[in-house]
Scaffold this active site. Structure first.
Site, PDB file in Angstrom:
ATOM      1  CB  SER A   1      -0.903  -0.062   1.280  1.00 33.68           C
ATOM      2  OG  SER A   1      -1.420   1.250   1.420  1.00 33.68           O
TER       3      SER A   1
ATOM      4  CE1 TYR B   1      -4.348  -1.786   5.331  1.00 34.75           C
ATOM      5  CE2 TYR B   1      -3.305   0.043   4.688  1.00 34.75           C
ATOM      6  CZ  TYR B   1      -3.973  -0.888   4.239  1.00 34.75           C
ATOM      7  OH  TYR B   1      -4.110  -1.032   2.834  1.00 34.75           O
TER       8      TYR B   1
HETATM    9  P1  NAD Z   1     -11.595  -5.990   0.081  1.00 32.33           P
HETATM   10  O1  NAD Z   1     -12.173  -5.973   1.419  1.00 32.33           O
HETATM   11  O2  NAD Z   1     -12.437  -5.756  -1.051  1.00 32.33           O
HETATM   12  O3  NAD Z   1     -10.899  -7.402  -0.058  1.00 32.33           O
HETATM   13  C1  NAD Z   1     -10.447  -8.308   0.827  1.00 32.33           C
HETATM   14  C2  NAD Z   1     -10.192  -9.744   0.601  1.00 32.33           C
HETATM   15  O4  NAD Z   1      -9.557 -10.178   1.685  1.00 32.33           O
HETATM   16  C3  NAD Z   1     -11.548 -10.309   0.678  1.00 32.33           C
HETATM   17  O5  NAD Z   1     -11.468 -11.496  -0.497  1.00 32.33           O
HETATM   18  C4  NAD Z   1     -11.725 -10.958   1.809  1.00 32.33           C
HETATM   19  O6  NAD Z   1     -12.556 -12.250   2.088  1.00 32.33           O
HETATM   20  C5  NAD Z   1     -10.329 -11.359   2.203  1.00 32.33           C
HETATM   21  N1  NAD Z   1     -10.213 -11.660   3.570  1.00 32.33           N
HETATM   22  C6  NAD Z   1     -10.151 -10.716   4.693  1.00 32.33           C
HETATM   23  N2  NAD Z   1      -9.911 -11.254   5.840  1.00 32.33           N
HETATM   24  C7  NAD Z   1      -9.228 -12.602   5.567  1.00 32.33           C
HETATM   25  C8  NAD Z   1      -8.987 -13.814   6.169  1.00 32.33           C
HETATM   26  N3  NAD Z   1      -8.731 -13.570   7.557  1.00 32.33           N
HETATM   27  N4  NAD Z   1      -8.435 -14.590   5.744  1.00 32.33           N
HETATM   28  C9  NAD Z   1      -8.606 -14.750   4.076  1.00 32.33           C
HETATM   29  N5  NAD Z   1      -9.203 -13.697   3.378  1.00 32.33           N
HETATM   30  C10 NAD Z   1      -9.591 -12.665   4.207  1.00 32.33           C
HETATM   31  O7  NAD Z   1     -10.068  -5.266   0.023  1.00 32.33           O
HETATM   32  P2  NAD Z   1      -9.161  -4.706  -1.108  1.00 32.33           P
HETATM   33  O8  NAD Z   1      -9.393  -3.114  -0.940  1.00 32.33           O
HETATM   34  O9  NAD Z   1      -9.386  -5.349  -2.375  1.00 32.33           O
HETATM   35  O10 NAD Z   1      -7.863  -5.006  -0.318  1.00 32.33           O
HETATM   36  C11 NAD Z   1      -6.956  -5.933  -0.891  1.00 32.33           C
HETATM   37  C12 NAD Z   1      -5.512  -5.594  -0.435  1.00 32.33           C
HETATM   38  O11 NAD Z   1      -5.338  -4.562  -0.769  1.00 32.33           O
HETATM   39  C13 NAD Z   1      -5.416  -5.533   1.061  1.00 32.33           C
HETATM   40  O12 NAD Z   1      -4.053  -6.098   1.313  1.00 32.33           O
HETATM   41  C14 NAD Z   1      -5.435  -4.063   1.320  1.00 32.33           C
HETATM   42  O13 NAD Z   1      -4.677  -3.705   2.430  1.00 32.33           O
HETATM   43  C15 NAD Z   1      -4.621  -3.518   0.079  1.00 32.33           C
HETATM   44  N6  NAD Z   1      -4.892  -2.280  -0.476  1.00 32.33           N
HETATM   45  C16 NAD Z   1      -6.000  -1.726  -0.766  1.00 32.33           C
HETATM   46  C17 NAD Z   1      -6.329  -0.517  -0.924  1.00 32.33           C
HETATM   47  C18 NAD Z   1      -7.516   0.305  -1.347  1.00 32.33           C
HETATM   48  O14 NAD Z   1      -7.645   1.605  -1.375  1.00 32.33           O
HETATM   49  N7  NAD Z   1      -8.589  -0.624  -1.464  1.00 32.33           N
HETATM   50  C19 NAD Z   1      -5.018   0.487  -1.012  1.00 32.33           C
HETATM   51  C20 NAD Z   1      -3.705  -0.011  -0.881  1.00 32.33           C
HETATM   52  C21 NAD Z   1      -3.692  -1.381  -0.455  1.00 32.33           C
END
Ligand code: NAD
Length: 260
Positions: free
Chosen positions: A142, A155
């Site tokens: 991130s 985080y």
């Molecule tokens: P999201 O909530 O849409 O998806 C998260 C996924 O992780 C889902 O499939 C959920 O079921 C799964 N998950 C959650 N807890 C879990 C667990 N204990 N075991 C197995 N699976 C689990 O989130 P996203 O925004 O797509 O985030 C995905 C990654 O991207 C994360 O690591 C997040 O930190 C990172 N990220 C997101 C953003 C953003 O702005 N959305 C920015 C930077 C980084």
């Protein structure tokens, strides 16, 4: 070449991970997806993945906060896929709170899912990748692996940690045809981000509209959310043979956020 490779993508029932699974499948990889969610929605996703790649995908509901479930998932991947070529550590959660009120169980859960799960999956795939002389490990970090924001102590700590893990494993595997990189998006409008809008509004005492405009997008010089497809395309490039010289890097897809 992604075609013919086997890929495990954690947290791929939603958001960025789902986009990455679809992208890798569309380029011919056989994928194992993981994460929580509605059974019917996951079944539909599996059908879509099979149509895209022509190969039967696997689903594991393993909880990334539980080392035993992670180990079982990795054994299943090894047995069913016959080896993991691409390990995409994407699962992640968020919790927003001033540190003095930050629940200890939330801290532990975020460190376990966003950081420690990648240690366990990486540990499980290295021997096979070394034996085959090819591997891609990609950690979804991130912008928060490079800079901080208030109220996101766990985080930001986990994401800075995964940036360090990425570099360390890259150094340990560089001579074996394995690359290890982090991809660091800015704000992407996924369920994870949608869920933190009310919490951020509460923590800062501002409206939800102001959270989007003055907290989230004010950090991104483009003033636009990053798109899932752009993150997935970056991951696909890192999986390609053209990216064999890129290891230990942390590639930002953050609309210019961390350039400031
Ligand atoms: P999201 O909530 O849409 O998806 C998260 C996924 O992780 C889902 O499939 C959920 O079921 C799964 N998950 C959650 N807890 C879990 C667990 N204990 N075991 C197995 N699976 C689990 O989130 P996203 O925004 O797509 O985030 C995905 C990654 O991207 C994360 O690591 C997040 O930190 C990172 N990220 C997101 C953003 C953003 O702005 N959305 C920015 C930077 C980084």
């Amino acid at each position: 070449m992604i075609a013919g490779r086997n890929a495990v993508i954690t947290g791929s029932t939603s958001g960025i991970g789902r986009g990455i699974a679809l992208k890798l499948a569309s380029e011919g990889a056989r994928v194992m997806i993981n994460g929580f969610g509605d059974e019917a929605d996951i079944a539909t996703l599996l059908i879509e993945l099979e149509k895209l790649s022509g190969k039967k995908p696997i689903y594991s509901p393993a909880d990334m906060s539980d080392p035993e479930q992670i180990e079982a998932m990795m054994r299943l991947a090894e047995n069913e896929l016959g080896g993991v070529d691409i390990m995409m550590n994407n699962a992640g959660i968020q919790f927003v709170s001033p540190i003095e009120d930050f629940p200890t169980d939330k801290w532990n859960q975020i460190i376990a899912i966003n950081l420690t799960s990648a240690f366990h999956t990486t540990k499980a795939v290295i021997a096979g990748m070394k034996a085959r002389g090819w591997g891609r490990i990609i950690n979804l970090a991130s912008a928060h692996s490079l800079v901080a924001s208030p109220y996101k102590s766990a985080y930001v700590a986990a994401k800075h940690g995964i940036a360090g893990l990425t570099k360390t494993v890259a150094l340990e595997t560089a001579e074996f045809g394995i690359t290890v990189n982090a991809v660091s998006p800015g704000y992407v409008l996924t369920p994870l981000v949608e869920a933190q809008i009310p919490a951020t509004a509460k923590a800062r005492g501002i409206s939800e509209k102001d959270v989007i405009q003055t907290v989230m997008l004010s950090n991104q010089p483009t003033r636009k959310f990053v798109e899932i497809d752009d993150v997935a395309a970056t991951v696909a490039f890192l999986c390609s043979d053209s990216a064999k010289g890129i290891t230990g890097s942390n590639i930002t897809v953050d609309g210019g956020w961390t350039a400031q």
